[in-house]
Design a protein around this motif. Structure first.
Motif, PDB file in Angstrom:
ATOM      1  N   THR A   1      -6.705  -0.169  10.750  1.00 24.46           N
ATOM      2  CA  THR A   1      -7.475  -1.411  10.660  1.00 24.46           C
ATOM      3  C   THR A   1      -7.131  -2.189   9.391  1.00 24.46           C
ATOM      4  O   THR A   1      -7.930  -2.984   8.906  1.00 24.46           O
ATOM      5  N   LEU A   2      -5.933  -1.906   8.850  1.00 26.94           N
ATOM      6  CA  LEU A   2      -5.277  -2.737   7.840  1.00 26.94           C
ATOM      7  C   LEU A   2      -5.872  -2.610   6.448  1.00 26.94           C
ATOM      8  O   LEU A   2      -5.590  -3.442   5.578  1.00 26.94           O
ATOM      9  N   MET A   3      -6.666  -1.583   6.172  1.00 26.80           N
ATOM     10  CA  MET A   3      -7.316  -1.457   4.871  1.00 26.80           C
ATOM     11  C   MET A   3      -6.424  -0.824   3.813  1.00 26.80           C
ATOM     12  O   MET A   3      -6.733  -0.880   2.617  1.00 26.80           O
ATOM     13  N   THR A   4      -5.341  -0.197   4.232  1.00 27.25           N
ATOM     14  CA  THR A   4      -4.432   0.435   3.290  1.00 27.25           C
ATOM     15  C   THR A   4      -3.045   0.466   3.907  1.00 27.25           C
ATOM     16  O   THR A   4      -2.899   0.436   5.129  1.00 27.25           O
ATOM     17  N   ASP A   5      -2.010   0.510   3.059  1.00 24.56           N
ATOM     18  CA  ASP A   5      -0.641   0.624   3.543  1.00 24.56           C
ATOM     19  C   ASP A   5      -0.128   2.059   3.492  1.00 24.56           C
ATOM     20  O   ASP A   5       0.966   2.335   3.982  1.00 24.56           O
ATOM     21  N   GLU A   6      -0.877   2.968   2.883  1.00 26.05           N
ATOM     22  CA  GLU A   6      -0.404   4.341   2.768  1.00 26.05           C
ATOM     23  C   GLU A   6      -0.592   5.089   4.080  1.00 26.05           C
ATOM     24  O   GLU A   6      -1.697   5.144   4.627  1.00 26.05           O
TER      25      GLU A   6
END
Length: 230
Positions: free
Chosen positions: A197-202
């Motif tokens: 849901t796009l909250m982090t790139d890791e």
């Protein structure tokens, strides 16, 4: 810093097993949780709309608008608390608060660090293509329907929670090993939820970290700790 260590700075899921627990309250928690399910139904509609808006914001600005981010993290927190109370864990008899906030006194907690910058290329593929391997795994954990969002009913998690409830009814004890496994499964699901849901790139690790205490340090929003993925 390794990718897994960096990831764990972004998402942290923890829970405390309450004791004593009622031997029979779990039989009616499906009724008691209905007000939350109704609210969550509308919150998840808003969550989807906010995620779409955030997608375009990240695509054009490389940033997830802070107000939208806090709202969506709040929906995940709310869902996790209700799931922990009801048939996602049955780990507490304390009624979940109607709140999007962190509620540190409640036994189920979720923290997601705000990212100062997100990758434009990744936002195009991480929520579907890159997350497919995790989707195949967590569908088994939570059931294909995900009726109440990412902490939806059904699947392995609910089955294990019901086994724990039967053990509680007959022994007055919630098996600690089952609790650790259930929380570990939820931790995997919520890590994937934050990524998809796009909250982090890791990228979420393919690892089951069991137990109520998350092995990661507390999340931080230090931009220097985040890899340059653009």
């Amino acid at each position: 810093m390794s990718a897994n260590a960096s990831y764990h700075r972004s998402v942290r899921v923890s829970a405390d097993l309450d004791s004593p627990l009622s031997r029979w309250l779990w039989l009616v928690k499906w009724i008691l949780a209905i007000p939350h399910y109704i609210v969550l139904f509308f919150l998840w509609i808003a969550f989807i709309v906010v995620s779409v808006i955030a997608f375009f914001a990240i695509l054009f600005t490389e940033r997830y608008p802070r107000g939208l981010f806090d709202f969506n993290v709040g929906v995940l927190r709310w869902s996790w608390r209700v799931s922990f109370y009801a048939y996602g864990a049955l780990g507490t008899d304390r009624y979940p608060p109607f709140s999007l906030g962190p509620e540190p006194g409640y036994p189920a907690r979720l923290e997601v660090a705000y990212p100062e910058r997100l990758s434009r290329p990744l936002v195009l593929v991480k929520w579907w293509l890159l997350a497919i391997p995790h989707y195949l795994i967590i569908a088994f954990f939570i059931g294909g329907g995900m009726r109440h969002g990412w902490c939806g009913g059904g699947g392995l998690i609910t089955l294990l929670a019901l086994i724990a409830a039967v053990a509680l009814a007959f022994t007055a004890t919630y098996p600690r090993g089952l609790f650790d496994l259930i929380v570990g499964l939820h931790r995997w699901v919520l890590r994937v939820a934050a990524y998809a849901t796009l909250m982090t790139d890791e990228y979420p690790p393919f690892r089951l970290d069991q137990g109520g205490t998350d092995p990661a340090p507390a999340p931080a929003s230090d931009p220097a700790a985040l890899p340059d993925l653009s």
